[in-house]
Design an enzyme around this catalytic site. Structure first.
Site, PDB file in Angstrom:
ATOM      1  CB  CYS A 123      -1.038  -0.121   1.247  1.00  0.00           C
ATOM      2  SG  CYS A 123      -2.180   1.188   1.005  1.00  0.00           S
ATOM      3  CG  HIS A 140      -3.533  -3.039   3.937  1.00  0.00           C
ATOM      4  ND1 HIS A 140      -2.412  -2.485   4.644  1.00  0.00           N
ATOM      5  CD2 HIS A 140      -4.133  -2.151   3.196  1.00  0.00           C
ATOM      6  CE1 HIS A 140      -2.572  -1.294   4.406  1.00  0.00           C
ATOM      7  NE2 HIS A 140      -3.443  -0.959   3.403  1.00  0.00           N
ATOM      8  CD  GLU A 190      -0.634  -5.346   5.984  1.00  0.00           C
ATOM      9  OE1 GLU A 190      -0.897  -4.048   6.248  1.00  0.00           O
ATOM     10  OE2 GLU A 190      -0.088  -5.895   4.976  1.00  0.00           O
TER      11      GLU A 190
END
Length: 187
Positions: A79, A170, A172
């Site tokens: 990002c 994202h 994660e």
């Protein structure tokens, strides 16, 4: 294997948790002196790219990070990290690290409240993957030497160039460690 995670602003802790699940050691980069440590790869997390870029300059970290990436340090940008790496930002003359030969569009899905977007898409070398976009950019153009790994709704959202891996979403937050494993395998 030790992975440094830029920790001046943004979602760095989430990346550390995924890396720990995969058995990697982590360290946080908060000041220029931290860059003197030995590490095998770097993660540039999501967050606010303008703030991160400003802090990297104020903390005298921008040029050393650019040099290490230019000299082959593997990097995984998500990002805002993608915006930091990009050579060009659409509608903006400023750049930050500028080692990834792409043009990105900042906040491509809208501003804060209207910008949450979820998709599942295929990532070359990874397979079908859940993608969360939060105030996310997308890649408008790439140099011919850049390998496109993923596109969603006609927009490029994942690329690889040499030892630079960058995505607009994202990973994660996905509850899926495959993107981070892809990065570790790159190293």
């Amino acid at each position: 294997m030790k992975i440094a995670v830029l920790a001046v602003q943004g979602a760095f802790e989430e990346h550390e948790k995924v890396l720990w699940q995969l058995g990697a050691e982590t360290m946080q980069l908060r000041k220029a002196a931290d860059l003197e440590a030995d590490f095998d790869g770097l993660i540039l997390p999501g967050g606010e790219s303008t703030v991160q870029g400003k802090l990297l300059r104020e903390l005298s970290m921008l040029a050393p990070i650019r040099d290490r990436i230019g000299n082959g340090l593997p990097v995984f940008a998500t990002c805002a990290g993608l915006i930091l790496l990009a050579e060009h930002i659409s509608g903006d003359d400023a750049t930050h690290i500028g080692t990834l030969p792409v043009t990105v569009r900042r906040n491509a899905y809208g501003r804060q409240l209207g910008s949450f977007h979820y998709a599942e898409g295929s990532i070359k070398g990874v397979g079908n993957f859940p993608m969360e976009f939060i105030r996310a950019p997308y890649i408008e153009r790439t140099a011919k030497c850049v390998d496109t790994l993923a596109a969603v709704e006609g927009h490029i959202v994942g690329v690889r160039y040499k030892k630079q891996l960058a995505v607009a979403f994202h990973p994660e937050l996905a509850g899926d460690t495959r993107m981070h494993q892809y990065f570790l395998d790159m190293i």
